[in-house]
Design an enzyme around this catalytic site. Sequence first.
Site, PDB file in Angstrom:
ATOM      1  N   ASN A 148      -2.839  72.730  30.435  1.00  0.00           N
ATOM      2  CA  ASN A 148      -2.906  71.688  29.077  1.00  0.00           C
ATOM      3  C   ASN A 148      -3.713  70.854  29.869  1.00  0.00           C
ATOM      4  O   ASN A 148      -4.230  70.328  31.176  1.00  0.00           O
ATOM      5  CB  ASN A 148      -1.935  71.780  28.143  1.00  0.00           C
ATOM      6  N   ARG A 149      -4.052  69.510  28.921  1.00  0.00           N
ATOM      7  CA  ARG A 149      -4.265  68.519  29.284  1.00  0.00           C
ATOM      8  C   ARG A 149      -3.256  67.436  29.989  1.00  0.00           C
ATOM      9  O   ARG A 149      -3.703  67.745  31.298  1.00  0.00           O
ATOM     10  CB  ARG A 149      -4.538  67.648  27.839  1.00  0.00           C
ATOM     11  N   GLU A 153      -1.397  69.107  32.179  1.00  0.00           N
ATOM     12  CA  GLU A 153      -0.919  69.030  33.111  1.00  0.00           C
ATOM     13  C   GLU A 153      -1.759  69.476  33.927  1.00  0.00           C
ATOM     14  O   GLU A 153      -2.158  68.593  35.387  1.00  0.00           O
ATOM     15  CB  GLU A 153      -0.151  70.696  32.729  1.00  0.00           C
ATOM     16  N   ASP A 170       1.372  78.989  23.425  1.00  0.00           N
ATOM     17  CA  ASP A 170       1.118  80.646  23.458  1.00  0.00           C
ATOM     18  C   ASP A 170       0.768  81.472  22.906  1.00  0.00           C
ATOM     19  O   ASP A 170       0.436  82.227  23.460  1.00  0.00           O
ATOM     20  CB  ASP A 170       2.920  80.803  22.919  1.00  0.00           C
TER      21      ASP A 170
END
Length: 501
Positions: A210-211, A213, A279
């Site tokens: 994600n952003r 990470e 998810d």
Amino acid sequence: MSDSLRKEIDALKAVNILVLGDVMLDRYVIGNVERISPEAPVGVLQADEYQVRPGGAASVAAFAAALGANVSIAGVIGNDPDGVTLNNLCRDAGISTTLVVTDPDRITTRKERFIGRASGRHEHQMLRVDHECTTPINDAVEFRLLECLRVVPVDFDAVLIADYAKGVCSDSLLQAAISFATDRGIPLIVDPGKGRPLEIYRGATVIKPNRREASEAIGKPVCHIDEAQTAAKEIRLRCGAEHVVVTLDHDGCVIDGTGGTHHLSTEQRDVYDICGAGDMFLAMLGIGLANGQSVQTAAKLANHSAGLEVEHLGTSPITLEEVRESCRTGKPSSASKQIRVEQLPDLLSTYRSAARRIVFTNGCFDLLHIGHVSYLQEAATLGDVLVVAINSDDGVRGHKGLGRPIVDEHSRAAMLCSLECVDHVVVFEEDTPRHLLEMIRPDVLVKGGTTEDIVGRRFVEGYGGRVVRTKTVGHVSTSSTIERISMSEASQNQKKVGYGD
């Protein structure tokens, strides 16, 4: 959505998915906060409701199963009640747990959230308590999971790794899973763990940070689309993945692969509840790739589905048919408006966190007529979200007699869901909606103008809610409509008898 993508979603078939990772149990304790503790300056939660749901990798598996996949999950639980509960939840969702290993030396990861209703209405998370063991799994447990991969009896179409950095996804297990997928020519998609070096996923088909990470991986902020594109390219080159997909919440996602770098925007949604969106993205991306779609096509569908999940009821799974309907119409399916009683807490938490006023009304709604529509339209203007509760078929018979309802509960609910002014419909079994009122605690309780006694008036006004009686439309009612139909049929029968004589 383009016609080509609509065809892609219509062509999706049931596939076999393996989800590997850190399984968890999500538990919610919900209640009222009406006083401050005399022991410390903290609110006292008077708990009155408890929920449990699959979490972590188990949440991904639950989403994939709801989307029609045949799902097996591999992970580790403790020899404890939480492990039993999580196994049961997975099995109830149709997920195979034969690859779940029990480790008596670990506890089952449980995230426990305490939710308080401020002033009896607005729900807010007060505290989250994590019960977990984050140390790496021991050699014996790792060996058992490796054996599961070696002798697995199912021909899987894709592998999804949900790494939450809780100790299950060891380097050896990750490489075994990647080799497992490579040897079989099936895609492997990784949702990386927080703080873990992305190089450990080398060889994956797709890495999906994600952003946050992605920003941690490259050591730079990822605030804008161009920064996400740069991050995706750098991560792919460094990790050797075929593709990198960086999810960007309201900005959609960025894909980098051999075909270049692409940005996929997302539709703006009325409700922003990001819980479960990642998810859902992983589950649908895996299903798309398992069906032979390109990464870009599968990501478009995953992007759309994650947006639909954000607009849906918290983390409640949505079905493939709901996604199909949304793709065809560009709008959420009316089927997604109908909810079960047990879904109400998620619904309320979602809307109340967005400071939306909840309007509640109930009735039989047998033979929907202009009086019903008029009062529902008026009710919708009194707040932001209109929830309509309808009596079950047995409930209607109890109130109206054996000849009723004329229309069954499923059809009544579907007709109400088709009205633009109605946001959600729930069927209840009790004689009165008192239990629902205690659960929902609406800002506004509404009843039609013909109702003499409004059930729940004292309760709602007791916590500061508003009770409203709507205007009537002439002398329209279901009973009068049925009476006119009966009179018309009797008249027709008399004419037939007269003609025969």
